[in-house]
Design a protein around this motif. Structure first.
Motif, short mmCIF file in Angstrom:
data_model
loop_
_atom_site.label_atom_id
_atom_site.label_comp_id
_atom_site.label_asym_id
_atom_site.label_seq_id
_atom_site.Cartn_x
_atom_site.Cartn_y
_atom_site.Cartn_z
N GLN A 132 0.56 9.18 7.54
CA GLN A 132 -0.40 8.64 8.35
C GLN A 132 -0.15 9.15 9.94
O GLN A 132 -0.93 9.50 10.65
N GLN A 159 4.79 -0.14 11.19
CA GLN A 159 5.58 0.88 11.08
C GLN A 159 4.44 2.11 10.38
O GLN A 159 4.33 1.85 9.11
N LYS A 192 -3.99 -8.58 11.30
CA LYS A 192 -2.78 -8.63 10.79
C LYS A 192 -1.77 -7.54 11.52
O LYS A 192 -0.73 -7.62 11.75
N GLY A 221 -3.84 3.53 2.88
CA GLY A 221 -3.69 3.02 4.03
C GLY A 221 -4.25 3.49 5.08
O GLY A 221 -4.10 3.75 6.26
N LYS A 222 -5.56 3.75 4.84
CA LYS A 222 -6.67 4.52 5.64
C LYS A 222 -7.14 3.36 6.73
O LYS A 222 -7.21 3.59 7.89
N THR A 223 -7.30 1.94 6.47
CA THR A 223 -7.34 1.12 7.32
C THR A 223 -6.48 1.10 8.57
O THR A 223 -6.68 1.05 9.69
N GLY A 262 -5.60 3.14 -1.20
CA GLY A 262 -4.46 2.46 -1.41
C GLY A 262 -3.34 3.19 -0.46
O GLY A 262 -2.52 2.61 -0.29
N ARG A 319 -2.86 0.88 -5.80
CA ARG A 319 -2.11 0.14 -4.91
C ARG A 319 -1.54 -1.28 -5.64
O ARG A 319 -1.22 -1.98 -5.19
N ARG A 328 3.52 5.31 8.51
CA ARG A 328 4.08 6.00 7.55
C ARG A 328 3.76 7.59 7.88
O ARG A 328 3.10 7.92 8.43
N1 LIG Z 1 2.31 1.87 7.32
C1 LIG Z 1 2.24 0.89 6.37
N2 LIG Z 1 3.05 0.01 6.12
C2 LIG Z 1 3.04 -1.33 5.43
N3 LIG Z 1 2.14 -1.51 4.72
C3 LIG Z 1 1.05 -0.38 4.87
C4 LIG Z 1 0.94 0.87 5.47
N4 LIG Z 1 -0.02 1.34 5.60
C5 LIG Z 1 -0.79 0.70 4.56
N5 LIG Z 1 -0.24 -0.35 4.02
C6 LIG Z 1 -0.82 -1.25 3.16
O1 LIG Z 1 -1.41 -0.59 1.90
C7 LIG Z 1 -2.20 -1.43 1.41
C8 LIG Z 1 -3.40 -0.34 1.20
O2 LIG Z 1 -4.06 -0.08 2.45
P1 LIG Z 1 -5.52 0.17 2.71
O3 LIG Z 1 -6.38 -1.08 2.06
O4 LIG Z 1 -5.81 0.67 3.99
O5 LIG Z 1 -5.88 1.33 1.65
P2 LIG Z 1 -7.12 2.19 1.68
O6 LIG Z 1 -6.52 3.55 1.79
O7 LIG Z 1 -8.28 1.72 2.72
O8 LIG Z 1 -7.65 2.04 0.13
P3 LIG Z 1 -9.15 2.01 -0.31
O9 LIG Z 1 -9.53 3.50 -0.40
O10 LIG Z 1 -8.97 1.64 -1.75
O11 LIG Z 1 -10.09 1.14 0.33
C9 LIG Z 1 -2.74 -2.55 2.18
O12 LIG Z 1 -2.14 -3.71 1.62
C10 LIG Z 1 -1.85 -2.21 3.58
O13 LIG Z 1 -1.45 -3.39 4.28
#
Ligand SMILES: Nc1ncnc2c1ncn2[C@@H]1O[C@H](COP(=O)(O)OP(=O)(O)OP(=O)(O)O)[C@@H](O)[C@H]1O
Length: 833
Positions: free
Chosen positions: A352, A347, A412, A377-379, A375, A679, A349
């Motif tokens: 996003q 899902q 994942k 959720g850029k990935t 944290g 996070r 957000r």
């Molecule tokens: N839409 C979503 N629903 C559920 N979980 C999410 C969602 N988006 C991100 N997450 C979770 O949030 C956490 C942080 O995500 P991510 O590692 O991508 O952050 P990031 O922005 O890349 O952080 P950093 O800059 O520290 O690397 C992860 O555990 C990811 O699975």
């Protein structure tokens, strides 16, 4: 758009120009309908453009920081001082101004927004598209209009008319003339030309044919056109927002994202006669010419060679017509489709989704940068972009561990076949077997120019000899521009998505990214995300630690920055504050990370407090063991990290950070370190707060650096409390350095250290780098010993502090499946060698 006129038969344009340039412009230019373009008119346009460019430079200069115009005589230097028009009179307020949230500064393009206004949400959604957020504290937000921000606005589909209309609607005063002029000029020259890949051919596309004529007359670009005899291709413009982004409810175009404020909110009363408003509307309507349905439905284009893309892009930048890059992936039949979709459980957000809608708003993939806090959720944003484009994807990260994490996240969140994901690092040189797939690598692997192994070269050839639908560039803010240039040269990608938490660089090179990757497409509001529970709420505090008399005396005497920095870092009162805070937070059940840039201090503190520590020289196996114990062992609740832990560290258990030494005034480092606790797993627990402490030695340079470091976070709405006394510290049982003997011994040890001891740790890799650290010791090497050692009088107490907690953790069982897997893989590799 200027009206298109039929030229008299045989009109060939101004000969002088064409001779001078030597460009073989065809004698008659026709579009695909056989219509002529008036080249005289194009020439006038060209000259107008030169003048425009001059005007634009003047405006940009005027709007740049430091060019603040003088305020009217007798006016106090308060915030309102900026809000005068050119006649030094206050700008007239609209009758319903309390309902409108924006103040516009006519001198610097600053926009102040009241976050308590009823139309705040709409105003924020709009401003984030057109201006750079400068500061978002609780009640007042500040944005600045810049050429880059307006370029970004245009590239997400807003027209000049849209911008002026919305801005006027939300502003308490009429838009100042200088700002209006700035917007019109910026948007006129930016975003007018797009680089589009259609059926594997590159086109320069524009809805305004005169802009293309200008380019064709250019010395450099004219020559790079394919098929000079052909006219401009004319076809229907893509429809906005008719593309479904997986995991989202819809795919909003930029226009949908800019919600119009509800009229009653903004106090818009149609019955009221407001001559200024009418005049503005008329101007906006005229500018809206572009929006004329017939015209808007058409785009014009000419083809350029694939090899010339870089040169064309560079030249367009030089002549103030930067290219917007768009990839029409749905019409790309040349590159195989990748079988990938988000899993049904994913899902996306709302923030996003908003970021992605900026990228895919018109049904194509726009290149650009998405800024989300650590944290947030850029990935997943990157993965969703990959699932939307569904072509070959290349992901570039800053470390080998990030590569492993990206792969795991792809598996994942998406249904991609694991065999379709290849990894290219020092230890893995994979290719995917099919005709398309995903490859994940590091910037350094791809840009390395010498000493490649045979296998590595083979994978590089594989990467260079194919087209990629999407290139995802992780942590773009840390990568030097030169590296990006190499990457974009080596990897033929149709669209680029840069991901970062902070578009901050102390060297201001960040502007380069606008041109190397694309404009900033979206930037999230940190406070909003923490209020919604997506990232942790954090309490920030600066703890002032007075210097002890003996340390301060030496500090004042020291004649080098390095020595002074070592003295304020090793201040015994700072050590005591650190000891107290660790004790306090451990007893609350927190997991604590202590950051020290200085490796000497890191070791001293950690050994004395009997805590585990990791720095550049810590072998890989030991690093993993310590981190694993920190995560799963309730006896290991504090770890000390050097700057290798600033990025890429995913420890959701951590809930408290203490900073004892940092890299001067680096705002980026401060933000990245804070990101380590954003996070926190427990972030949604009732009343949960994470803690971020900066320990600062009072009356030293460190105080100045500290306030500089905080600037970015303060602008994001974080308030730093100043703590001048830690209540209960004197009652702490085994507080160190309470005797002058202990303090003197520490001082002597510090004084014996060489100047290099205060140097910044040099790191070849990062905390999780799979190569190097394990085989080779890295980081600063120091030779000076302690006074105790030198005098041969190693007392019992001192010896005890040398017992490293790191060694004690040796042999503690490994629990985590992921780390066990990494270790198994390492062992397997060792066995193979
Ligand atoms: N839409 C979503 N629903 C559920 N979980 C999410 C969602 N988006 C991100 N997450 C979770 O949030 C956490 C942080 O995500 P991510 O590692 O991508 O952050 P990031 O922005 O890349 O952080 P950093 O800059 O520290 O690397 C992860 O555990 C990811 O699975």
């Amino acid at each position: 758009m200027p009206p298109k006129r039929k030229a008299p038969s045989g009109a060939n344009g101004p000969p002088s120009k064409r001779v001078a340039s030597g460009v073989g412009t065809p004698a008659s230019m026709t579009d695909s309908d056989g219509e002529y373009f008036d080249e005289d008119e194009a020439e006038e346009d060209y000259e107008d453009n030169e003048k425009e460019k001059e005007d634009m430079r003047h405006l940009v200069k005027k709007f740049s920081v430091g060019s603040y115009s003088k305020k009217p005589k007798g006016v106090q230097a308060d915030a309102a001082a900026g809000f005068f028009n050119s006649d030094n009179a206050y700008l007239e307020l609209k009758p319903d101004h309390p309902d409108r949230p924006l103040w516009i500064d006519p001198h610097k393009g600053r926009i102040i927004m009241e976050s308590f206004s009823p139309s705040f949400k709409q105003a924020e959604a709009f401003l984030i598209n057109i201006a750079e957020p400068q500061s978002r504290v609780s009640r007042i937000h500040e944005y600045t209009l810049t050429p880059h921000s307006l370029f970004a606005a245009v590239s997400v589909g807003l027209t000049t008319g849209d911008i002026l209309r919305e801005l006027d609607l939300l502003s308490k005063t009429p838009i100042p003339e200088s700002v209006r002029e700035f917007i019109i000029n910026s948007t006129k020259s930016f975003g007018k030309v797009r680089l589009v890949l259609k059926h594997t051919k590159y086109f320069l596309e524009s809805s305004d044919p005169s802009v293309l004529q200008r380019l064709l007359k250019d010395d450099v670009i004219g020559r790079l056109r394919v098929n000079e005899a052909d006219g401009l291709v004319k076809e229907s413009a893509p429809k906005m927002g008719d593309l479904a982004i997986p995991g989202t409810r819809m795919a909003a175009g930029a226009k949908q994202a800019v919600q119009r404020p509800q009229q009653q909110n903004a106090g818009e009363n149609e019955d009221e006669v407001d001559p200024q408003r009418d005049a503005d509307r008329m101007a906006a309507a005229l500018l809206e010419e572009d929006d004329d349905e017939d015209e808007r439905d058409q785009v014009h284009a000419f083809e350029i060679t694939a090899e010339s893309v870089q040169d064309v892009s560079k030249r367009c930048r030089a002549i103030d017509l930067p290219l917007t890059e768009e990839y029409d992936f749905r019409n790309d039949d040349h590159n195989a489709n990748l079988d990938i979709d988000l899993k049904p459980a994913a899902q996306i957000r709302p923030y996003q989704e908003q970021a992605l809608s900026k990228m895919f708003g018109n049904g194509r993939a726009r290149s650009g940068i998405i800024v989300l806090p650590c944290g947030a959720g850029k990935t997943l944003v990157g993965i969703t972009a990959a699932c939307t484009v569904r072509k070959g994807v290349i992901v570039l990260c800053t470390s080998a561990m990030s590569v492993v994490q990206w792969r795991a996240e792809f598996l994942k969140w998406s249904n991609v076949n694991p065999n379709d994901i290849a990894v290219f690092t020092a230890d893995h040189k994979d290719k995917f077997p099919g005709n398309t797939g995903i490859i994940i690598s590091t910037y350094s692997m791809v840009t390395q120019s010498k000493g490649r192994s045979y296998d590595s070269q083979k994978v590089m050839d594989f990467i260079e000899n194919r087209e990629w639908g999407l290139m995802i560039l992780d942590e773009v803010h840390v990568v030097p521009a030169e590296m990006f240039k190499k990457v974009t040269y080596k990897v033929k990608a149709h669209s680029k998505l840069g991901l970062t938490a902070t578009l901050l660089r102390e060297d201001d090179k960040i502007q380069d990214l606008n041109f190397l990757i694309g404009p900033k497409l979206y930037e999230a509001n940190w406070q909003e995300l923490s209020e919604q529970g997506h990232i942790a709420r954090v309490q920030c505090a600066e703890v002032w630690c007075p210097m002890t008399t003996e340390f301060y005396t030496e500090y004042l005497r020291a004649n080098s920055t390095n020595k002074r920095s070592l003295l304020f870092t090793m201040n015994p009162r700072k050590f005591q504050a650190c000891q107290f805070l660790i004790d306090y937070h451990e007893s609350r059940g927190d997991k604590v990370i202590v950051f020290s840039d200085n490796v000497y201090a890191l070791e001293k503190y950690a050994k004395r407090l009997r805590k585990a520590y990791i720095y550049g020289g810590t072998p890989q196996a030991e690093r993993l063991r310590i981190l694993e114990n920190f995560q799963h062992n309730d006896q290991v609740n504090t770890i000390f990290l050097s700057k290798i832990g600033d990025t890429s560290l995913d420890l959701p258990e951590a809930t408290c950070l203490i900073q004892i030494s940092s890299h001067y005034g680096s705002r980026r480092q401060e933000a990245q370190r804070l990101g380590r606790i954003l996070r926190a797993k427990r972030r949604n627990d009732e009343g949960f707060n994470a803690f971020f402490y900066s320990l600062v030695s009072k009356d030293t340079n460190e105080m100045y650096y500290s306030s500089k470091r905080q600037a970015f976070l303060v602008d994001q709405g974080y308030a730093f409390k100043v703590i001048t006394h830690l209540h209960g510290i004197e009652k702490l049982g085994d507080l160190h350095f309470t005797t002058s003997h202990e303090r003197l011994e520490l001082l002597q040890d510090v004084m014996l250290q060489s100047e290099d001891t205060a140097n910044v740790e040099r790191i070849d890799g990062d905390l999780f780098s799979m190569s190097g650290a394990g085989r080779r010791k890295m980081g600063a090497r120091r030779t000076a010993g302690s006074l105790a050692e030198l005098s041969g009088g190693q007392g019992m107490a001192y010896v005890e502090y040398q017992r490293s907690r790191n060694k004690e953790l040796k042999g503690k069982g490994t629990q985590n499946a992921f780390i066990r897997k990494i270790r198994r893989e390492q062992e397997r590799k060792r066995a193979q060698k």
